[in-house]
Design a protein around this motif. Sequence first.
Motif, PDB file in Angstrom:
ATOM      1  N   ALA A 132       0.841  -1.189   0.000  1.00 55.53           N
ATOM      2  CA  ALA A 132       0.000   0.000   0.000  1.00 55.53           C
ATOM      3  C   ALA A 132       0.878   1.241   0.000  1.00 55.53           C
ATOM      4  CB  ALA A 132      -0.913   0.002   1.219  1.00 55.53           C
ATOM      5  N   GLU A 133       0.619   2.125  -0.922  1.00 55.12           N
ATOM      6  CA  GLU A 133       1.423   3.337  -1.097  1.00 55.12           C
ATOM      7  C   GLU A 133       1.414   4.209   0.155  1.00 55.12           C
ATOM      8  OE1 GLU A 133       4.023   5.461  -3.383  1.00 55.12           O
ATOM      9  OE2 GLU A 133       3.052   3.621  -4.002  1.00 55.12           O
ATOM     10  N   GLU A 134       0.301   4.283   0.815  1.00 55.24           N
ATOM     11  CA  GLU A 134       0.135   5.185   1.959  1.00 55.24           C
ATOM     12  C   GLU A 134       0.791   4.675   3.236  1.00 55.24           C
ATOM     13  OE1 GLU A 134      -1.484   8.208   1.756  1.00 55.24           O
ATOM     14  OE2 GLU A 134      -1.619   7.808  -0.399  1.00 55.24           O
ATOM     15  N   ALA A 135       0.488   3.436   3.611  1.00 55.47           N
ATOM     16  CA  ALA A 135       0.918   2.992   4.945  1.00 55.47           C
ATOM     17  C   ALA A 135       1.177   1.496   5.052  1.00 55.47           C
ATOM     18  CB  ALA A 135      -0.138   3.396   5.974  1.00 55.47           C
ATOM     19  N   GLY A 136       1.626   0.857   3.997  1.00 54.71           N
ATOM     20  CA  GLY A 136       1.931  -0.566   4.075  1.00 54.71           C
ATOM     21  C   GLY A 136       3.158  -0.829   4.937  1.00 54.71           C
ATOM     22  N   ALA A 137       3.141  -1.949   5.658  1.00 53.17           N
ATOM     23  CA  ALA A 137       4.306  -2.347   6.456  1.00 53.17           C
ATOM     24  C   ALA A 137       5.467  -2.669   5.518  1.00 53.17           C
ATOM     25  CB  ALA A 137       3.967  -3.566   7.309  1.00 53.17           C
ATOM     26  N   ILE A 138       6.680  -2.368   5.955  1.00 51.94           N
ATOM     27  CA  ILE A 138       7.869  -2.563   5.117  1.00 51.94           C
ATOM     28  C   ILE A 138       8.780  -3.599   5.766  1.00 51.94           C
ATOM     29  CG2 ILE A 138       9.906  -1.465   4.111  1.00 51.94           C
ATOM     30  CD1 ILE A 138       8.295   1.208   4.313  1.00 51.94           C
ATOM     31  N   PHE A 139       9.176  -4.601   4.978  1.00 52.81           N
ATOM     32  CA  PHE A 139      10.154  -5.594   5.398  1.00 52.81           C
ATOM     33  C   PHE A 139      11.368  -5.470   4.489  1.00 52.81           C
ATOM     34  CE2 PHE A 139       6.317  -7.199   7.204  1.00 52.81           C
ATOM     35  CZ  PHE A 139       6.724  -7.767   8.401  1.00 52.81           C
ATOM     36  N   VAL A 140      12.553  -5.556   5.075  1.00 60.06           N
ATOM     37  CA  VAL A 140      13.804  -5.451   4.328  1.00 60.06           C
ATOM     38  C   VAL A 140      14.568  -6.760   4.474  1.00 60.06           C
ATOM     39  CG1 VAL A 140      16.012  -4.237   4.124  1.00 60.06           C
ATOM     40  CG2 VAL A 140      13.921  -2.952   4.658  1.00 60.06           C
ATOM     41  N   VAL A 141      14.861  -7.385   3.329  1.00 60.85           N
ATOM     42  CA  VAL A 141      15.650  -8.616   3.289  1.00 60.85           C
ATOM     43  C   VAL A 141      17.066  -8.229   2.899  1.00 60.85           C
ATOM     44  CG1 VAL A 141      15.950 -10.857   2.175  1.00 60.85           C
ATOM     45  CG2 VAL A 141      13.639  -9.958   2.553  1.00 60.85           C
ATOM     46  N   VAL A 142      18.027  -8.620   3.721  1.00 57.80           N
ATOM     47  CA  VAL A 142      19.439  -8.399   3.399  1.00 57.80           C
ATOM     48  C   VAL A 142      20.007  -9.754   2.993  1.00 57.80           C
ATOM     49  CG1 VAL A 142      21.679  -7.596   4.222  1.00 57.80           C
ATOM     50  CG2 VAL A 142      19.583  -6.511   5.066  1.00 57.80           C
ATOM     51  N   ASN A 143      20.077  -9.968   1.689  1.00 61.17           N
ATOM     52  CA  ASN A 143      20.567 -11.229   1.146  1.00 61.17           C
ATOM     53  C   ASN A 143      22.089 -11.209   1.199  1.00 61.17           C
ATOM     54  OD1 ASN A 143      21.382 -13.378  -0.492  1.00 61.17           O
ATOM     55  ND2 ASN A 143      19.543 -13.213  -1.753  1.00 61.17           N
ATOM     56  N   ARG A 144      22.661 -12.164   1.907  1.00 65.43           N
ATOM     57  CA  ARG A 144      24.119 -12.206   2.071  1.00 65.43           C
ATOM     58  C   ARG A 144      24.817 -12.977   0.955  1.00 65.43           C
ATOM     59  NH1 ARG A 144      26.358 -11.236   7.486  1.00 65.43           N
ATOM     60  NH2 ARG A 144      24.782 -10.104   8.662  1.00 65.43           N
ATOM     61  N   LEU A 145      24.053 -13.464  -0.017  1.00 66.04           N
ATOM     62  CA  LEU A 145      24.585 -14.131  -1.201  1.00 66.04           C
ATOM     63  C   LEU A 145      25.338 -15.416  -0.882  1.00 66.04           C
ATOM     64  CD1 LEU A 145      25.794 -10.915  -3.046  1.00 66.04           C
ATOM     65  CD2 LEU A 145      23.621 -12.125  -3.337  1.00 66.04           C
ATOM     66  N   ASP A 146      25.024 -16.023   0.242  1.00 64.17           N
ATOM     67  CA  ASP A 146      25.638 -17.305   0.602  1.00 64.17           C
ATOM     68  C   ASP A 146      24.584 -18.301   1.083  1.00 64.17           C
ATOM     69  OD1 ASP A 146      24.902 -16.335   3.078  1.00 64.17           O
ATOM     70  OD2 ASP A 146      26.894 -16.456   3.977  1.00 64.17           O
TER      71      ASP A 146
END
Length: 115
Positions: free
Chosen positions: A30-44
């Motif tokens: 959702a543009e206004e207020a969607g929850a945000i999750f961040v994946v930090v892919n370590r490539l291993d």
Amino acid sequence: MRLKSGIWVAAYIRRCGVEGVFAAVRRRGAEEAGAIFVVVNRLDGTADLYGPAPQSAFDDERPADRAFSRVLGDAPAAESAVEAFIARESRFDPDVWVVEIEERSGRHFLDRIVA
């Protein structure tokens, strides 16, 4: 008043780019207020997952800031565990955003991490 999710995600991707790290929106919420999750892919085969901090982590001094916390423990998790969590969260909340960055050392560029 908190910054709209879409604007925050665009700024975060730009910040990652400035640091020389690839970042992409995997799921648009959702543009206004969607929850945000961040994946930090370590490539291993492992990744870190950060999601919205609990409401108890916010204070009156900085009420508009976005705060994040580690979702799957302190150590990097298997990519399959991260994908399973995101799938469950997406079924529960169709407005969720997922941003993935590729960073071997685990740098995340999130300004506020709450334990």
